[in-house]
Design a protein around this motif. Structure first.
Motif, PDB file in Angstrom:
ATOM      1  N   LEU A 142       0.822  -1.206   0.000  1.00  0.00           N
ATOM      2  CA  LEU A 142       0.000   0.000   0.000  1.00  0.00           C
ATOM      3  C   LEU A 142       0.861   1.263   0.000  1.00  0.00           C
ATOM      4  CD1 LEU A 142      -2.984  -0.808   2.390  1.00  0.00           C
ATOM      5  CD2 LEU A 142      -3.160  -0.038   0.024  1.00  0.00           C
ATOM      6  N   SER A 143       1.979   1.199   0.723  1.00  0.00           N
ATOM      7  CA  SER A 143       2.909   2.325   0.736  1.00  0.00           C
ATOM      8  C   SER A 143       3.450   2.582  -0.668  1.00  0.00           C
ATOM      9  CB  SER A 143       4.063   2.055   1.704  1.00  0.00           C
ATOM     10  OG  SER A 143       3.587   1.884   3.021  1.00  0.00           O
ATOM     11  N   ARG A 144       3.778   1.496  -1.364  1.00  0.00           N
ATOM     12  CA  ARG A 144       4.285   1.613  -2.726  1.00  0.00           C
ATOM     13  C   ARG A 144       3.224   2.224  -3.651  1.00  0.00           C
ATOM     14  NH1 ARG A 144       8.893   2.565  -4.106  1.00  0.00           N
ATOM     15  NH2 ARG A 144       7.928   4.049  -5.500  1.00  0.00           N
ATOM     16  N   TYR A 145       1.982   1.808  -3.449  1.00  0.00           N
ATOM     17  CA  TYR A 145       0.880   2.363  -4.245  1.00  0.00           C
ATOM     18  C   TYR A 145       0.770   3.873  -4.023  1.00  0.00           C
ATOM     19  CZ  TYR A 145      -3.857   3.559  -5.698  1.00  0.00           C
ATOM     20  OH  TYR A 145      -4.926   4.175  -6.290  1.00  0.00           O
ATOM     21  N   LEU A 146       0.846   4.286  -2.759  1.00  0.00           N
ATOM     22  CA  LEU A 146       0.725   5.709  -2.452  1.00  0.00           C
ATOM     23  C   LEU A 146       1.864   6.501  -3.094  1.00  0.00           C
ATOM     24  CD1 LEU A 146      -0.785   7.956  -0.939  1.00  0.00           C
ATOM     25  CD2 LEU A 146       0.712   7.509   1.017  1.00  0.00           C
ATOM     26  N   VAL A 147       3.061   5.978  -3.046  1.00  0.00           N
ATOM     27  CA  VAL A 147       4.206   6.651  -3.668  1.00  0.00           C
ATOM     28  C   VAL A 147       3.954   6.856  -5.159  1.00  0.00           C
ATOM     29  CG1 VAL A 147       6.643   6.371  -4.311  1.00  0.00           C
ATOM     30  CG2 VAL A 147       5.906   5.898  -1.973  1.00  0.00           C
ATOM     31  N   ASP A 148       3.476   5.815  -5.829  1.00  0.00           N
ATOM     32  CA  ASP A 148       3.200   5.912  -7.258  1.00  0.00           C
ATOM     33  C   ASP A 148       2.134   6.965  -7.553  1.00  0.00           C
ATOM     34  OD1 ASP A 148       5.073   3.953  -7.713  1.00  0.00           O
ATOM     35  OD2 ASP A 148       3.612   2.316  -7.853  1.00  0.00           O
ATOM     36  N   GLU A 203      -8.535   2.675  -1.695  1.00  0.00           N
ATOM     37  CA  GLU A 203      -9.417   3.842  -1.725  1.00  0.00           C
ATOM     38  C   GLU A 203      -9.056   4.846  -0.627  1.00  0.00           C
ATOM     39  OE1 GLU A 203     -11.165   0.649  -3.996  1.00  0.00           O
ATOM     40  OE2 GLU A 203     -10.451   0.696  -1.909  1.00  0.00           O
ATOM     41  N   ASP A 204      -8.604   4.342   0.518  1.00  0.00           N
ATOM     42  CA  ASP A 204      -8.184   5.241   1.598  1.00  0.00           C
ATOM     43  C   ASP A 204      -6.933   6.025   1.201  1.00  0.00           C
ATOM     44  OD1 ASP A 204     -10.223   4.584   3.480  1.00  0.00           O
ATOM     45  OD2 ASP A 204      -9.184   2.693   3.879  1.00  0.00           O
ATOM     46  N   MET A 205      -6.036   5.381   0.448  1.00  0.00           N
ATOM     47  CA  MET A 205      -4.848   6.084  -0.046  1.00  0.00           C
ATOM     48  C   MET A 205      -5.261   7.200  -1.011  1.00  0.00           C
ATOM     49  SD  MET A 205      -2.216   4.518   1.382  1.00  0.00           S
ATOM     50  CE  MET A 205      -3.329   4.690   2.771  1.00  0.00           C
ATOM     51  N   ASP A 206      -6.201   6.893  -1.892  1.00  0.00           N
ATOM     52  CA  ASP A 206      -6.695   7.912  -2.824  1.00  0.00           C
ATOM     53  C   ASP A 206      -7.382   9.050  -2.069  1.00  0.00           C
ATOM     54  OD1 ASP A 206      -5.801   6.341  -4.935  1.00  0.00           O
ATOM     55  OD2 ASP A 206      -7.746   5.374  -5.223  1.00  0.00           O
ATOM     56  N   PHE A 207      -8.188   8.677  -1.057  1.00  0.00           N
ATOM     57  CA  PHE A 207      -8.891   9.690  -0.273  1.00  0.00           C
ATOM     58  C   PHE A 207      -7.905  10.624   0.414  1.00  0.00           C
ATOM     59  CE2 PHE A 207     -10.456  11.206   3.819  1.00  0.00           C
ATOM     60  CZ  PHE A 207     -11.635  11.833   3.452  1.00  0.00           C
ATOM     61  N   LEU A 208      -6.829  10.084   0.935  1.00  0.00           N
ATOM     62  CA  LEU A 208      -5.836  10.886   1.647  1.00  0.00           C
ATOM     63  C   LEU A 208      -5.308  12.004   0.750  1.00  0.00           C
ATOM     64  CD1 LEU A 208      -3.272  10.116   4.163  1.00  0.00           C
ATOM     65  CD2 LEU A 208      -2.262  10.568   1.952  1.00  0.00           C
ATOM     66  N   LEU A 209      -4.927  11.663  -0.473  1.00  0.00           N
ATOM     67  CA  LEU A 209      -4.394  12.674  -1.381  1.00  0.00           C
ATOM     68  C   LEU A 209      -5.485  13.635  -1.838  1.00  0.00           C
ATOM     69  CD1 LEU A 209      -1.987  10.461  -3.525  1.00  0.00           C
ATOM     70  CD2 LEU A 209      -1.467  11.802  -1.480  1.00  0.00           C
ATOM     71  N   ASP A 210      -6.672  13.109  -2.108  1.00  0.00           N
ATOM     72  CA  ASP A 210      -7.790  13.974  -2.501  1.00  0.00           C
ATOM     73  C   ASP A 210      -8.130  14.973  -1.390  1.00  0.00           C
ATOM     74  OD1 ASP A 210      -8.011  12.613  -4.902  1.00  0.00           O
ATOM     75  OD2 ASP A 210      -9.645  11.317  -4.209  1.00  0.00           O
ATOM     76  N   PRO A 253      10.864   6.096  -0.490  1.00  0.00           N
ATOM     77  CA  PRO A 253      10.868   5.436   0.829  1.00  0.00           C
ATOM     78  C   PRO A 253      11.482   4.051   0.771  1.00  0.00           C
ATOM     79  CG  PRO A 253       8.700   5.300  -0.150  1.00  0.00           C
ATOM     80  CD  PRO A 253       9.519   6.146  -1.080  1.00  0.00           C
ATOM     81  N   GLU A 254      12.047   3.667   1.904  1.00  0.00           N
ATOM     82  CA  GLU A 254      12.608   2.337   2.063  1.00  0.00           C
ATOM     83  C   GLU A 254      11.635   1.414   2.796  1.00  0.00           C
ATOM     84  OE1 GLU A 254      17.011   0.655   3.322  1.00  0.00           O
ATOM     85  OE2 GLU A 254      16.253   2.454   4.314  1.00  0.00           O
ATOM     86  N   TYR A 255      10.741   2.022   3.541  1.00  0.00           N
ATOM     87  CA  TYR A 255       9.841   1.259   4.410  1.00  0.00           C
ATOM     88  C   TYR A 255       8.439   1.855   4.253  1.00  0.00           C
ATOM     89  CZ  TYR A 255       8.873  -1.533   8.678  1.00  0.00           C
ATOM     90  OH  TYR A 255       8.398  -2.440   9.588  1.00  0.00           O
ATOM     91  N   ALA A 256       7.684   1.961   5.318  1.00  0.00           N
ATOM     92  CA  ALA A 256       6.294   2.422   5.251  1.00  0.00           C
ATOM     93  C   ALA A 256       6.143   3.904   5.546  1.00  0.00           C
ATOM     94  CB  ALA A 256       5.441   1.607   6.220  1.00  0.00           C
ATOM     95  N   ASN A 305       8.534  21.880   6.916  1.00  0.00           N
ATOM     96  CA  ASN A 305       7.427  20.982   7.274  1.00  0.00           C
ATOM     97  C   ASN A 305       6.937  20.139   6.091  1.00  0.00           C
ATOM     98  OD1 ASN A 305       6.974  21.489  10.064  1.00  0.00           O
ATOM     99  ND2 ASN A 305       6.029  23.458   9.558  1.00  0.00           N
ATOM    100  N   PHE A 306       6.880  18.846   6.309  1.00  0.00           N
ATOM    101  CA  PHE A 306       6.334  17.921   5.307  1.00  0.00           C
ATOM    102  C   PHE A 306       5.473  16.892   6.015  1.00  0.00           C
ATOM    103  CE2 PHE A 306      10.570  16.436   6.532  1.00  0.00           C
ATOM    104  CZ  PHE A 306      10.352  15.112   6.887  1.00  0.00           C
ATOM    105  N   PHE A 307       4.589  16.252   5.252  1.00  0.00           N
ATOM    106  CA  PHE A 307       3.747  15.196   5.798  1.00  0.00           C
ATOM    107  C   PHE A 307       4.518  13.890   5.871  1.00  0.00           C
ATOM    108  CE2 PHE A 307       0.334  17.963   3.992  1.00  0.00           C
ATOM    109  CZ  PHE A 307      -0.350  18.189   5.171  1.00  0.00           C
ATOM    110  N   ARG A 308       4.229  13.105   6.910  1.00  0.00           N
ATOM    111  CA  ARG A 308       4.752  11.740   7.012  1.00  0.00           C
ATOM    112  C   ARG A 308       3.556  10.807   7.136  1.00  0.00           C
ATOM    113  NH1 ARG A 308       6.842   9.092  12.484  1.00  0.00           N
ATOM    114  NH2 ARG A 308       4.645   9.537  12.809  1.00  0.00           N
ATOM    115  N   GLN A 309       3.326  10.040   6.102  1.00  0.00           N
ATOM    116  CA  GLN A 309       2.208   9.099   6.096  1.00  0.00           C
ATOM    117  C   GLN A 309       2.742   7.692   6.355  1.00  0.00           C
ATOM    118  OE1 GLN A 309       0.961   6.492   4.336  1.00  0.00           O
ATOM    119  NE2 GLN A 309      -1.210   6.601   4.756  1.00  0.00           N
ATOM    120  N   VAL A 310       2.083   6.970   7.247  1.00  0.00           N
ATOM    121  CA  VAL A 310       2.511   5.623   7.612  1.00  0.00           C
ATOM    122  C   VAL A 310       1.328   4.670   7.467  1.00  0.00           C
ATOM    123  CG1 VAL A 310       3.488   4.165   9.410  1.00  0.00           C
ATOM    124  CG2 VAL A 310       4.187   6.554   9.247  1.00  0.00           C
TER     125      VAL A 310
END
Length: 503
Positions: free
Chosen positions: A397-403, A487-494, A417-420, A473-478
């Motif tokens: 899921l982390s990889r999906y969010l990066v893409d 869908e939650d990953m998409d919602f986060l960016l939206d 990222p190397e991890y989550a 300041n930057f966001f850190r999503q885990v």
């Protein structure tokens, strides 16, 4: 067994002794109703994305909404149940699929049952006579975790937090270096020095302060552009410390740094420790769970060479806060030698059973919670393969969010990222054509805090942010929670774009 016969009341020191004063039936009914409330308002709503993550109130507002006063007389159960509802309502829903604020999240049902059981049984894990099941469970879990590190044997104990595990390890390394310190204290010791990454957890400084080593004697080794300790810089600092007459005794590497999720090169660091006779501790509080994954365990390549490891199953493996183990390669009872006080009222040596199971003297605590049990319940329920799947899915899921971040206008990765840990900036439309100079970054610095305020007041999600080592300041999503969807990953960016596009 026959019930004791009822005796006449007597008066002792002005108190009438006439059986228990607790209304047992009323108490049982309250527990039953409260458990139903927890089930309805917490457990059943945990995965509902239509619920708010939080219902924000300022501290002063919340003081007015909650009845915090403790009075001379008790309150009726209906009032207490309403207080329970209020507590649930105004608490952050860390089980929510859109809670991404910390390095823990989600609801593991098996761990939750384990926690219910231990709260009801109220054990303390120091002697076998008062905690037989939980001591055996802890032994089994420690043994299994040691196998995943790659040691043939070892020892360990569960502690109240990874910070405490790091402190234990620091003190253990110092005791190994100079055993007399336990009796004679700090006087007469050389200037002890320890080394850790510039990206390490802040508990290293706190531990050095607490143990009397001193924060000035914590040497922070420079990291590369990805946040990993540079072994050559470590060796330079060790040699320089010796040249100055100090006594190096410990290196703390990190597997999964808090902000960037970086993994130090353990093999090369272990080589330095071997050459200079230094204890190697690995703070794998966050990243240790990658050991459960055959695909991702390479992140911790070389961890078997560590002398001690901190690993928190309450993070990626969702065992529930708190669940934190310190694992030690030594099998000579070093933990017990370092921490034992041999309290004769607890650790009698002439007990009728094998007193080697009275493990409480390995801890600085007396009362100690059975934190291994909830992790054991989860492990029993899911099996090793289920835990592996949990890790693999989180990182996928982390990889999906990066893409997705790479595809979208206005989102900028800090690094691959190397991890989550997914670290990124949101650039509002008003700044997208601006040159990336000091004024640009000064404006970007204001974006994440403002969006964080809006998301919390709306209750739509929770996401952490921070400046870090010269970066604004930057966001850190885990990603941790297995209930989190694509869908939650998409919602986060939206949602970030929705909340920040007018800035």
């Amino acid at each position: 067994m026959a019930l004791p016969s009822k005796k006449n009341a007597i008066l002792v020191d002005g108190v009438v002794l006439n059986g228990p004063t607790t209304d047992i039936r009323a108490g049982e009914k309250f527990v039953e109703e409260a458990c139903r409330l927890i089930m309805e308002e917490v457990v059943l709503k945990a995965t509902d994305v239509n619920e708010k993550v939080c219902e924000w109130q300022s501290p002063e507002q919340l003081k007015q909404l909650l009845d915090l006063e403790m009075r001379d007389t008790g309150e009726p159960h209906d009032r207490l149940l309403q207080l329970c509802r209020d507590v649930i309502r105004f608490s952050v829903k860390t089980n929510h699929p859109r809670f991404f604020n910390q390095l823990y999240a989600g609801l593991d049902y098996y761990s939750l049952v384990g926690r219910f059981m231990t709260e009801a049984l109220n054990p303390s894990v120091y002697t076998y006579e008062v905690s037989p099941v939980f001591l055996l469970v802890e032994e089994a879990v420690v043994k299994k975790m040691i196998e995943f590190i790659g040691w043939q044997e070892g020892d360990g104990i569960f502690n109240p937090g990874g910070s405490v595990s790091n402190m234990y390890a620091m003190n253990l390394a110092r005791y190994k270096y100079c055993p007399d310190i336990k009796e004679k204290g700090l006087s007469g010791l050389p200037r002890l020095i320890l080394f850790t990454s510039a990206e390490c957890h802040y508990s290293m400084k706190k531990s050095a302060s607490f143990l009397g080593i001193g924060t000035e004697n914590v040497c922070f080794v420079e990291t590369d552009g990805r946040g990993k300790m540079i072994p050559e810089e470590l060796e330079k600092q060790v040699l320089q410390a010796r040249k100055e007459g100090a006594a190096p005794f410990l290196v703390c590497a990190t597997s999964g740094t808090t902000v960037l999720g970086s993994f130090d090169p353990l093999e090369e660091i272990a080589d330095v420790c071997d050459r200079h006779g230094l204890w190697l501790h690995v703070d794998a509080s966050w990243g240790g769970s990658a050991l459960m994954s055959r695909k991702h365990r390479k992140l911790l390549h070389g961890i078997h060479r560590a002398d001690s490891v901190a690993w928190n199953p309450h993070k990626m493996l969702m065992a529930g806060i708190q669940c934190c183990a310190l694992l030690v390669k030594d099998k000579s009872d070093l933990l017990k030698k370092c921490y034992s006080a041999e309290a004769s009222y607890l650790f009698q040596q002439d007990k009728f059973y094998d007193v080697s199971y009275d493990t409480g003297d390995k801890s600085i605590q007396c009362s100690r919670r059975p934190d291994a049990f909830k992790f054991w319940m989860t492990w029993k329920a899911l099996g090793t393969l289920g835990l592996e799947e949990r890790v693999n899915r989180a990182l996928a899921l982390s990889r999906y969010l990066v893409d997705e971040i790479k595809k979208r206008d206005g989102f900028k990765l800090l690094m691959e990222p190397e991890y989550a840990n997914i670290c990124f900036w949101y650039i509002p439309p008003s700044l997208r054509e601006m040159e990336e100079g000091p004024e640009f970054w000064e404006k970007v610095n204001l974006v994440a805090p403002a969006i964080k305020e809006r998301m919390m007041k709306k209750g739509s999600l929770m996401l952490g942010y921070q400046p870090h080592r010269g970066k604004v300041n930057f966001f850190r999503q885990v990603v941790i929670n297995p209930q989190v969807s694509r869908e939650d990953m998409d919602f986060l960016l939206d949602e970030i774009d929705l909340l920040g596009r007018d800035m």
